[in-house]
Design a protein around this motif. Structure first.
Motif, PDB file in Angstrom:
ATOM      1  N   ILE A 168      13.037   0.638  -5.555  1.00 35.30           N
ATOM      2  CA  ILE A 168      13.492  -0.811  -5.994  1.00 35.30           C
ATOM      3  C   ILE A 168      12.128  -1.806  -6.211  1.00 35.30           C
ATOM      4  N   ARG A 169      11.183  -1.527  -5.071  1.00 29.55           N
ATOM      5  CA  ARG A 169       9.929  -2.189  -5.043  1.00 29.55           C
ATOM      6  C   ARG A 169       9.038  -2.030  -6.079  1.00 29.55           C
ATOM      7  N   VAL A 170       8.771  -0.729  -6.449  1.00 24.76           N
ATOM      8  CA  VAL A 170       8.226  -0.052  -7.280  1.00 24.76           C
ATOM      9  C   VAL A 170       8.636  -0.549  -8.765  1.00 24.76           C
ATOM     10  N   VAL A 171       9.814  -0.528  -9.035  1.00 23.55           N
ATOM     11  CA  VAL A 171      10.510  -0.818 -10.520  1.00 23.55           C
ATOM     12  C   VAL A 171      10.483  -2.381 -10.524  1.00 23.55           C
ATOM     13  N   GLY A 172      10.327  -3.474  -9.320  1.00 21.02           N
ATOM     14  CA  GLY A 172      10.320  -4.643  -9.622  1.00 21.02           C
ATOM     15  C   GLY A 172       8.850  -4.955  -9.851  1.00 21.02           C
ATOM     16  N   GLU A 173       7.958  -4.303  -9.383  1.00 20.47           N
ATOM     17  CA  GLU A 173       6.298  -4.584  -9.691  1.00 20.47           C
ATOM     18  C   GLU A 173       6.203  -4.071 -11.130  1.00 20.47           C
ATOM     19  N   LEU A 174       6.737  -3.108 -11.517  1.00 20.19           N
ATOM     20  CA  LEU A 174       6.322  -2.678 -12.760  1.00 20.19           C
ATOM     21  C   LEU A 174       7.098  -3.447 -13.796  1.00 20.19           C
ATOM     22  N   GLU A 175       8.260  -4.128 -13.681  1.00 17.82           N
ATOM     23  CA  GLU A 175       8.937  -5.117 -14.432  1.00 17.82           C
ATOM     24  C   GLU A 175       8.345  -6.419 -14.487  1.00 17.82           C
ATOM     25  N   GLN A 176       7.470  -6.740 -13.586  1.00 16.33           N
ATOM     26  CA  GLN A 176       6.607  -8.038 -13.732  1.00 16.33           C
ATOM     27  C   GLN A 176       5.775  -7.996 -14.622  1.00 16.33           C
ATOM     28  N   GLY A 177       5.168  -6.690 -14.939  1.00 18.73           N
ATOM     29  CA  GLY A 177       4.248  -6.604 -16.045  1.00 18.73           C
ATOM     30  C   GLY A 177       2.773  -6.964 -15.598  1.00 18.73           C
ATOM     31  N   ASN A 178       2.346  -7.380 -14.487  1.00 22.42           N
ATOM     32  CA  ASN A 178       1.085  -7.852 -14.047  1.00 22.42           C
ATOM     33  C   ASN A 178      -0.057  -6.834 -13.677  1.00 22.42           C
ATOM     34  N   ALA A 179       0.545  -5.589 -13.710  1.00 22.94           N
ATOM     35  CA  ALA A 179      -0.403  -4.777 -13.192  1.00 22.94           C
ATOM     36  C   ALA A 179      -1.210  -3.968 -14.391  1.00 22.94           C
ATOM     37  N   THR A 180      -2.583  -3.581 -13.840  1.00 20.26           N
ATOM     38  CA  THR A 180      -3.247  -2.837 -14.694  1.00 20.26           C
ATOM     39  C   THR A 180      -2.657  -1.516 -15.255  1.00 20.26           C
ATOM     40  N   LEU A 181      -3.138  -1.115 -15.979  1.00 17.42           N
ATOM     41  CA  LEU A 181      -2.677   0.126 -16.989  1.00 17.42           C
ATOM     42  C   LEU A 181      -2.778   1.338 -15.730  1.00 17.42           C
ATOM     43  N   THR A 235       0.771  -1.221  -0.222  1.00 12.69           N
ATOM     44  CA  THR A 235      -0.043  -0.024   0.013  1.00 12.69           C
ATOM     45  C   THR A 235       0.870   1.360   0.237  1.00 12.69           C
ATOM     46  N   PRO A 236       0.814   1.821  -1.191  1.00  6.31           N
ATOM     47  CA  PRO A 236       1.873   2.983  -1.165  1.00  6.31           C
ATOM     48  C   PRO A 236       1.335   4.083  -0.017  1.00  6.31           C
ATOM     49  N   MET A 237       2.458   4.889   0.302  1.00  3.86           N
ATOM     50  CA  MET A 237       2.164   6.137   1.076  1.00  3.86           C
ATOM     51  C   MET A 237       1.620   7.217   0.058  1.00  3.86           C
ATOM     52  N   PRO A 238       0.772   8.121   0.677  1.00  7.79           N
ATOM     53  CA  PRO A 238       0.707   9.313  -0.279  1.00  7.79           C
ATOM     54  C   PRO A 238       2.034  10.014  -0.627  1.00  7.79           C
ATOM     55  N   GLU A 239       1.879  10.694  -1.870  1.00  6.44           N
ATOM     56  CA  GLU A 239       3.240  11.400  -2.256  1.00  6.44           C
ATOM     57  C   GLU A 239       3.731  12.308  -1.339  1.00  6.44           C
ATOM     58  N   ALA A 240       2.724  13.049  -0.395  1.00  9.21           N
ATOM     59  CA  ALA A 240       3.212  13.981   0.472  1.00  9.21           C
ATOM     60  C   ALA A 240       4.395  13.556   1.332  1.00  9.21           C
ATOM     61  N   ALA A 266       8.499  10.132  -8.315  1.00  5.51           N
ATOM     62  CA  ALA A 266       8.542  11.059  -6.980  1.00  5.51           C
ATOM     63  C   ALA A 266       9.623  10.639  -6.002  1.00  5.51           C
ATOM     64  N   LEU A 267       9.620   9.150  -5.898  1.00  2.00           N
ATOM     65  CA  LEU A 267      10.718   8.413  -5.144  1.00  2.00           C
ATOM     66  C   LEU A 267      12.138   8.713  -5.637  1.00  2.00           C
ATOM     67  N   LEU A 306       2.102   3.588 -10.320  1.00  5.44           N
ATOM     68  CA  LEU A 306       3.492   2.979  -9.903  1.00  5.44           C
ATOM     69  C   LEU A 306       4.520   3.895 -10.667  1.00  5.44           C
ATOM     70  N   TRP A 307       4.468   4.087 -11.768  1.00  6.82           N
ATOM     71  CA  TRP A 307       5.391   4.920 -12.591  1.00  6.82           C
ATOM     72  C   TRP A 307       5.555   6.504 -11.857  1.00  6.82           C
ATOM     73  N   GLU A 308       4.087   6.938 -11.519  1.00  9.43           N
ATOM     74  CA  GLU A 308       4.296   8.298 -10.696  1.00  9.43           C
ATOM     75  C   GLU A 308       4.805   8.110  -9.329  1.00  9.43           C
TER      76      GLU A 308
END
Length: 79
Positions: free
Chosen positions: A22-35, A2-7, A47-48, A41-43
């Motif tokens: 690193i966790r965000v990039v890993g999840e993106l690389e898996q390619g299982n997420a909805t658009l 559960t991501p923290m708010p950007e603030a 920010a990170l 995740l990209w946003e």
């Protein structure tokens, strides 16, 4: 994850920001997420990455200041 708010990113240490990035990039690389999830995740990753860069720029500024102080002390000692 559960991501923290950007603030809340502003409160993260360098290590916390890096580890979450690193966790965000890993999840993106898996390619299982909805658009929608991928965009969120990209946003979050952007920010990170900015937060990590802020920490690194700050650390470099502190090192540069310390070096300048050492050099100034050395120059005074040579006089």
């Amino acid at each position: 994850m559960t991501p923290m708010p950007e603030a809340d990113i502003a409160t993260l240490s360098y290590e916390e920001s890096r580890d979450e990035l690193i966790r965000v990039v890993g999840e993106l690389e898996q390619g299982n997420a909805t658009l929608e999830r991928s965009l969120a995740l990209w946003e979050r990753g952007e920010a990170l990455a900015r937060r990590c860069e802020e920490w690194l720029i700050g650390a470099k500024a502190r090192l540069d200041a310390a070096r300048a102080g050492i050099e100034a002390d050395a120059e005074e000692g040579d006089r």
